[in-house]
Design a protein around this motif. Structure first.
Motif, short mmCIF file in Angstrom:
data_model
loop_
_atom_site.label_atom_id
_atom_site.label_comp_id
_atom_site.label_asym_id
_atom_site.label_seq_id
_atom_site.Cartn_x
_atom_site.Cartn_y
_atom_site.Cartn_z
N GLU A 109 0.83 -1.20 0.00
CA GLU A 109 0.00 0.00 0.00
C GLU A 109 0.87 1.26 0.00
O GLU A 109 0.61 2.21 -0.75
CB GLU A 109 -0.94 0.00 1.20
CG GLU A 109 -1.97 1.10 1.20
CD GLU A 109 -3.08 0.91 0.18
OE1 GLU A 109 -3.93 1.81 0.06
OE2 GLU A 109 -3.10 -0.13 -0.51
N LYS A 113 1.33 4.03 -3.20
CA LYS A 113 1.13 5.48 -3.05
C LYS A 113 2.37 6.24 -3.51
O LYS A 113 2.26 7.27 -4.19
CB LYS A 113 0.76 5.81 -1.61
CG LYS A 113 -0.63 5.34 -1.23
CD LYS A 113 -0.98 5.65 0.22
CE LYS A 113 -2.40 5.20 0.54
NZ LYS A 113 -2.78 5.45 1.95
N THR A 170 -3.47 3.01 -8.69
CA THR A 170 -4.64 3.27 -7.84
C THR A 170 -5.61 2.08 -7.87
O THR A 170 -6.31 1.83 -6.89
CB THR A 170 -5.39 4.54 -8.28
OG1 THR A 170 -5.76 4.43 -9.66
CG2 THR A 170 -4.55 5.78 -8.05
N MET A 173 -4.88 -0.23 -4.96
CA MET A 173 -4.85 0.31 -3.60
C MET A 173 -6.03 -0.18 -2.76
O MET A 173 -7.16 -0.27 -3.25
CB MET A 173 -4.87 1.84 -3.63
CG MET A 173 -3.58 2.47 -4.09
SD MET A 173 -3.72 4.29 -4.09
CE MET A 173 -2.12 4.72 -4.78
N ALA A 179 -7.37 6.48 -3.42
CA ALA A 179 -7.25 6.12 -4.83
C ALA A 179 -8.20 6.94 -5.69
O ALA A 179 -7.80 7.46 -6.75
CB ALA A 179 -7.54 4.62 -5.01
#
Length: 209
Positions: A109, A113, A170, A173, A179
């Protein structure tokens, strides 16, 4: 050696190989830098011409901004690679136990990002470049106006290319609110600046018909 300092041949060879970087993000940053440089060239050809003396200060200011954007986009080639590497490694983490699966999910995660941050920045810089190209088209020398059209085409491609590197990350995610916020920001840039790029290109193309 930083990737942006490689020769064109070296960069393309690595891009075509199995190496994880550079990829689409780095390629988009390079294409964006090329697009901005083409506008900057039109500015260079305008400076010092008597016919354009009344816009010379404007052109010099535009060139200063273009110089900065070119350099920033080139450096984003390496920054994109730097941010993608942890994500590439995270995919290979073990997931045999609950603890390992939880740790992999946590690392993934964070890496997703981070991996999104650079293509988002590339998109933002390319949008700025399109704004400058619009001004170069309006004020630059007519003898090189076709180069603004080529430049804005490059920046449009860079914008769309970088967006795919946002959307692919995204999609994976777990934090859907985060996202979707990124997706919305990216889509807004696409909607606004592909339309602006198309208008600039149409204006340039229309001068030859």
């Amino acid at each position: 050696m930083e990737m942006y300092r490689q020769t064109c041949e070296e960069f393309v060879e690595v891009l075509a190989s199995k190496a994880p970087v550079p990829g689409g993000g780095g390629a988009s940053a390079l294409v964006g830098a090329v697009g901005m440089a083409l506008g900057n060239m039109v500015g260079s050809l305008t400076v010092g011409k008597k016919k354009y003396a009344d816009v010379q200060e404007d052109i010099l200011a535009l060139k200063g901004k273009a110089d900065v954007l070119q350099a920033e986009l080139l450096r984003l080639i390496d920054k994109d690679a730097e941010m993608f590497e942890p994500l590439s490694k995270a995919y290979g983490l073990p997931k045999n136990t609950e603890e390992e699966r939880a740790e992999k999910a946590r690392i993934m995660e964070a890496a997703l990002k981070d991996a999104c941050s650079v293509p988002m920045e590339i998109m933002e810089k390319v949008c700025e470049a399109i704004d400058l190209l619009e001004e170069f088209a309006a004020k630059g020398t007519a003898i090189a106006i076709s180069d603004v059209g080529v430049g804005v085409s490059c920046c449009r491609a860079a914008l769309l290319g970088a967006s795919l590197n946002v959307f692919i990350n995204t999609k994976s995610m777990a934090d859907r609110a985060y996202a979707e916020d990124l997706n919305e920001k990216a889509q807004t840039m696409i909607d606004t600046y592909t339309a602006k790029a198309d208008a600039i290109f149409a204006d340039v193309q229309g001068r030859f018909r």
